[in-house]
Each structure stands twice: as C-alpha cells, then as structure tokens.
Design a protein around this motif. Structure first.
Motif, short mmCIF file in Angstrom:
data_model
loop_
_atom_site.label_atom_id
_atom_site.label_comp_id
_atom_site.label_asym_id
_atom_site.label_seq_id
_atom_site.Cartn_x
_atom_site.Cartn_y
_atom_site.Cartn_z
N TRP A 55 0.83 -1.21 0.00
CA TRP A 55 0.00 0.00 0.00
C TRP A 55 0.86 1.25 0.00
O TRP A 55 0.45 2.28 0.54
CB TRP A 55 -0.92 0.10 1.22
N SER A 93 9.73 4.35 9.97
CA SER A 93 8.71 3.37 9.59
C SER A 93 7.41 3.72 10.30
O SER A 93 7.41 4.50 11.28
CB SER A 93 9.15 1.97 10.00
N GLY A 94 6.34 3.10 9.84
CA GLY A 94 5.05 3.29 10.49
C GLY A 94 5.09 2.79 11.93
O GLY A 94 4.48 3.39 12.83
N SER A 95 5.79 1.68 12.16
CA SER A 95 5.89 1.13 13.52
C SER A 95 6.59 2.10 14.45
O SER A 95 6.14 2.34 15.58
CB SER A 95 6.68 -0.19 13.52
N GLU A 149 -6.88 3.77 12.64
CA GLU A 149 -6.73 4.08 11.23
C GLU A 149 -8.09 4.56 10.73
O GLU A 149 -9.11 3.97 11.10
CB GLU A 149 -6.37 2.83 10.43
N LYS A 182 4.67 5.35 4.48
CA LYS A 182 4.34 4.83 3.14
C LYS A 182 4.22 5.90 2.04
O LYS A 182 5.20 6.26 1.42
CB LYS A 182 3.06 3.98 3.23
C1 LIG Z 1 -1.90 1.63 9.21
C2 LIG Z 1 -0.48 1.17 9.41
N1 LIG Z 1 0.22 1.63 10.45
C3 LIG Z 1 1.48 1.26 10.68
C4 LIG Z 1 2.10 0.36 9.84
C5 LIG Z 1 3.49 -0.08 10.15
O1 LIG Z 1 4.37 0.43 9.21
P1 LIG Z 1 5.83 -0.22 9.01
O2 LIG Z 1 5.62 -1.54 8.36
O3 LIG Z 1 6.49 0.81 8.13
O4 LIG Z 1 6.46 -0.30 10.34
C6 LIG Z 1 1.42 -0.14 8.75
C7 LIG Z 1 2.06 -1.10 7.83
O5 LIG Z 1 1.44 -1.71 6.99
C8 LIG Z 1 0.08 0.26 8.53
O6 LIG Z 1 -0.62 -0.23 7.51
#
Ligand SMILES: Cc1ncc(COP(=O)(O)O)c(C=O)c1O
Length: 465
Positions: A63, A122-124, A230, A292
C-alpha cells in the motif's frame, strides 16, 4: 570462506540461496518449499520478475508505492540530495534544509492545526513514538496514572513491541508475548461482520461507541490516555467505518479527555480520495502518524505530527529533564526527506486527490459488480482501496476453515494471471498505485473474476463447499 572463494562464486541469482532471508509475514514452511517470487525491476504500475514476466502491482507493494515504479523525478531527487548531503542527523541542535522544508510542508497540509513534526523511519516507529509522546505528555501535565492506550481489534499499527501490542491481530501477537500491559483493544467497526440482525449502521456505530465508553469507565477514565485508529483499517481487511462511527467515538474521547491518535500510514496522501483520512471522516486528532505514501514508498521515512499542547508538554518535560530523550539516527534523513518533498510536489502537480476521485468509481463499481459471485460475501472500499470477502456461505456469512487457506489460494491464482494482490485472511485486497489507469483497473478486475471462478472450481473439487 576466503575472499578468493567468494569471488569465484558466479554472480547470478541461480547460484544464490533464495531461502537465506527470513521473510516477514510469510508462511515459512511453504516458503522453504517453494521459495520467493524474485522481483527484478518495475515501471509504472508493473513489476517484472527475474524471468522477465510482468505483473500489475495491485496493492502498490505494501500500500505504499503510490506513484508507481521508476518515477524519474524521485530518482533524481534522491541522487541530487545523495550527492549534496548524503546523510546527517537531527540530534543536538543540528538540522538540514530538506528536513526543515518537509516539516513545514506537512504542517501546512495538516487537516487540523498541528504544531511540530517528529521524523522516524517506519510506520511502527511512528506509532511507538506516538505512544511514548502520549506517556510523556501525561507525565508532563501531572497525570502519571493516565497511561492506558486503546487500539481496536483488527487495527494495525506495526510490529515493534509497542506498536505490535497496539495492533489488534492475533497473528502479530501469538507467541511473541504481546500485547504488553497498558494496551487494550475495543471493537472492530466491521458492520457486515459484526452488525446484529436488524441493526442499522448508525445503531451499530452507537453500540461500538457505547462499548468504548464502558471500557473507559471500567478501566477508570483517569487511567486511559489515548485511542489509536486508522481512518479505514488496512491490514485488518480494508474496513470502512460505519456511518457516524467516528463522530460518536470522538465524542466519547472528548468526554473522558482521551487523546486521539490517527494512523494515516495507509490512508494519508490521497488513498481515500482526500489528502488524509482525517479529511474524509472529519477527524480532529491530537497526534497523526504517517509513512508509506509520504515518500511513495521509495525510501523509509515516517512522521508524527503533534498538536500544540503536546509540544508544550515536550518543552516543559525536556526543560525539567535537560533533554528530549527520543530520536533515531535516521530521523529526518536528508535523502529520505528530499524524496518525500518531491513526492508531495508530484502529488500536487498530478492533482492526485482529484485523480483518485476520478478512478475510484472504476474500482469500487467494478468490485461491486463481482458481489453476485457465489464466493463473494461482501465487497467494500473507498477511493483506491478495497477488498472482497471470500466466504463459504453468503447467506450465513460463513468463512472457509482457516486450514483451507482460501485467501492464499485466490491470491496465487491472481498472481498466475499476472496481478499481484494480497489476501488478508480471506479478504482479497486491492490498492493499486494512485497513478493507475482505467485499463489497468479493468485488467485487475478481469483477473479477479477469473481467479474467483477458479477458486470456486477448487473448493468444489476439494469438497469444501
Ligand atoms: C496503518 C499502518 N500503520 C502502521 C504500519 C506499520 O508500518 P511499518 O511496516 O512501516 O512499520 C502499517 C504497515 O502496513 C500500517 O498499515
């Protein structure tokens, strides 16, 4: 092995052990047996494997690759910044132009007033940072007990210890000893799956908001710090919230002084047909996380935007402690920031939001046209993201047994026909790059229809239906 031996190994993929990577989110036994699909290069919405075979990337990688592959402007932005200032950090009063400019730009685009931007990779990491900021904030304003954080069943915020705890999916918890303490999960807002017989969408939303309120009261409002969501759940299977859901949830959060953290990692930057999911659902976050689409997935960069009260708390705590003790080596990396800035400029030049709105009906109506198929329980989505829920019995909304691996089966059939899609459980998800053309969407849907028929043959052959 001596260097001379290493150099003697022919430099081709054939000679390499394709099983040497521990692959994320993969059935490892099957992977060990079959090996990975090796992607060699990409152009536009297509990727090509090591045999030269083309696939439409129907989920934009993860995505993320919103502008498709091989975007020359992004390649140039990265190369130029790499040559000028390849790397630098933002610790101890240091900064650089791309980082400053990106923060300024994001604040200008924010759907509701935001004060500062913290960068991560990163998202995490963004979710982890947001959780820490929530705790820091409550310590700063003298509420050390107010620390519990509520996520949702089916929510996804990452896989680190904190963000993985917040994620509400068993597959990310089991045997990793997650979730950690102080993290709770409330209902999944999937009306089709969890709505009661005769219940309207609005009544379902009211029930979920009531349940959230009951949870806050049961825990003690003085212990509940934040709620993470989300706008449209992604990895939980593309769950579009029911009408009035977020209005009612936000009213509960306000009543108990619970911070609202919106995870825009998938929804942000046009995916839903607005710049942010916050715009779509009229959300008023205290903190936003994004990643992303921020760099079109070209380089790892994420951001956490915080409101003025949280910034003020950071100021007062750091003056007390002597330092704001959080940050990553690569926070705001100049090359990533330069690519993110160019990504945002391309979104503007292409008027990406208008483009998504133009293409959305092609995808959404096309998916809806598959709703009569005997295996399709529900089609759902918004903008350029959607899912088809594969079921054994439409009337009873009954899924196939997990061991049947129907999601994986149909995903494989699509891949065989040249379209990469991703099944999350038994929800086949579609989220093409935002630059997708009508003809590509038609091709994705044609392949999905063929794969559905083949999957129907398969389940009948196997006596699963
Ligand atoms: C809504 C959402 N938040 C956080 C993340 C985590 O992101 P990352 O994989 O870059 O750590 C994702 C990953 O798919 C995500 O979809």
């Amino acid at each position: 092995m001596a260097l001379s031996d290493l150099l003697a190994v022919p430099n081709s993929l054939e000679s390499r052990d394709r099983r040497s990577v521990l692959h994320p989110m993969t059935d490892l036994v099957r992977h060990d047996r079959e090996g990975p699909l090796v992607i060699d290069h990409g152009e536009g919405v297509r990727v090509y494997d090591d045999t030269g075979r083309a696939y439409i990337e129907g989920v934009s990688g993860l995505w993320s690759i919103s502008l498709g592959f091989g975007q020359e402007r992004l390649v140039k932005a990265a190369a130029e910044q790499m040559a000028k200032l390849s790397s630098y950090h933002m610790f101890r009063f240091k900064s650089h132009e791309p980082g400053i400019e990106l923060a300024e730009k994001l604040l200008a685009l924010a759907p509701s007033p935001m004060s500062k931007v913290f960068f991560a990779n990163s998202g995490s990491e963004a979710a982890d940072s947001a959780m820490k900021l929530v705790w820091y904030y409550n310590n700063a304003i003298g509420r050390p007990e107010k620390k519990k954080i509520i996520g949702r069943i089916g929510g996804y915020h990452g896989v680190t210890i904190a963000s993985g705890s917040l994620t509400g999916l068993a597959r990310n918890h089991t045997d990793f000893d997650l979730p950690i303490a102080r993290v709770l999960h409330t209902d999944c807002p999937h009306f089709w799956r969890y709505g009661l017989p005769g219940e309207s969408e609005e009544a379902f939303a009211t029930r979920l908001a009531d349940n959230l309120e009951k949870m806050i009261l049961a825990e003690g409002p003085e212990t509940v710090a934040a709620f993470f969501a989300e706008p449209v759940m992604g990895s939980g299977g593309v769950i579009v919230p029911p009408a009035t859901y977020f209005d009612k949830i936000q009213a509960v959060l306000k009543k108990y002084d619970v911070l609202f953290v919106v995870d825009e990692v998938i929804c942000g930057f046009g995916r839903l047909g607005d710049l942010f999911g916050c715009n779509t659902f009229n959300l008023k976050p205290d903190i936003m996380t994004m990643a992303k689409g921020l760099s079109s997935g070209y380089l790892p960069i994420s951001a956490v935007m915080i409101s003025e009260p949280i910034w003020q708390a950071c100021l007062s705590e750091s003056s007390k402690i002597g330092v704001f003790g959080h940050g990553f080596t690569y926070s705001g990396h100049p090359v990533c920031a330069a690519v993110a800035l160019e990504t945002l400029a391309i979104y503007e030049d292409l008027d990406i939001v208008a483009r998504v709105r133009r293409m959305a009906p092609v995808l959404q109506d096309g998916m809806a046209a598959l709703a009569d198929h005997p295996l399709v329980g529900e089609t759902r989505g918004l903008g350029l993201v959607g899912a088809l829920e594969i079921v054994k019995d439409k009337a009873k909304k009954e899924s196939f047994p997990p061991a049947a691996n129907i999601g994986l089966y149909i995903e494989r059939r699509c891949q065989e026909h040249g379209v990469i899609l991703r099944a999350l459980g038994d929800a086949l998800t579609i989220a093409p790059p935002l630059i997708v053309e009508k003809a590509d969407i038609h091709e994705i849907l044609r392949v999905v229809a063929v794969a559905l028929d083949e999957t129907l043959d398969h389940v009948r052959r196997e006596g699963l239906m």
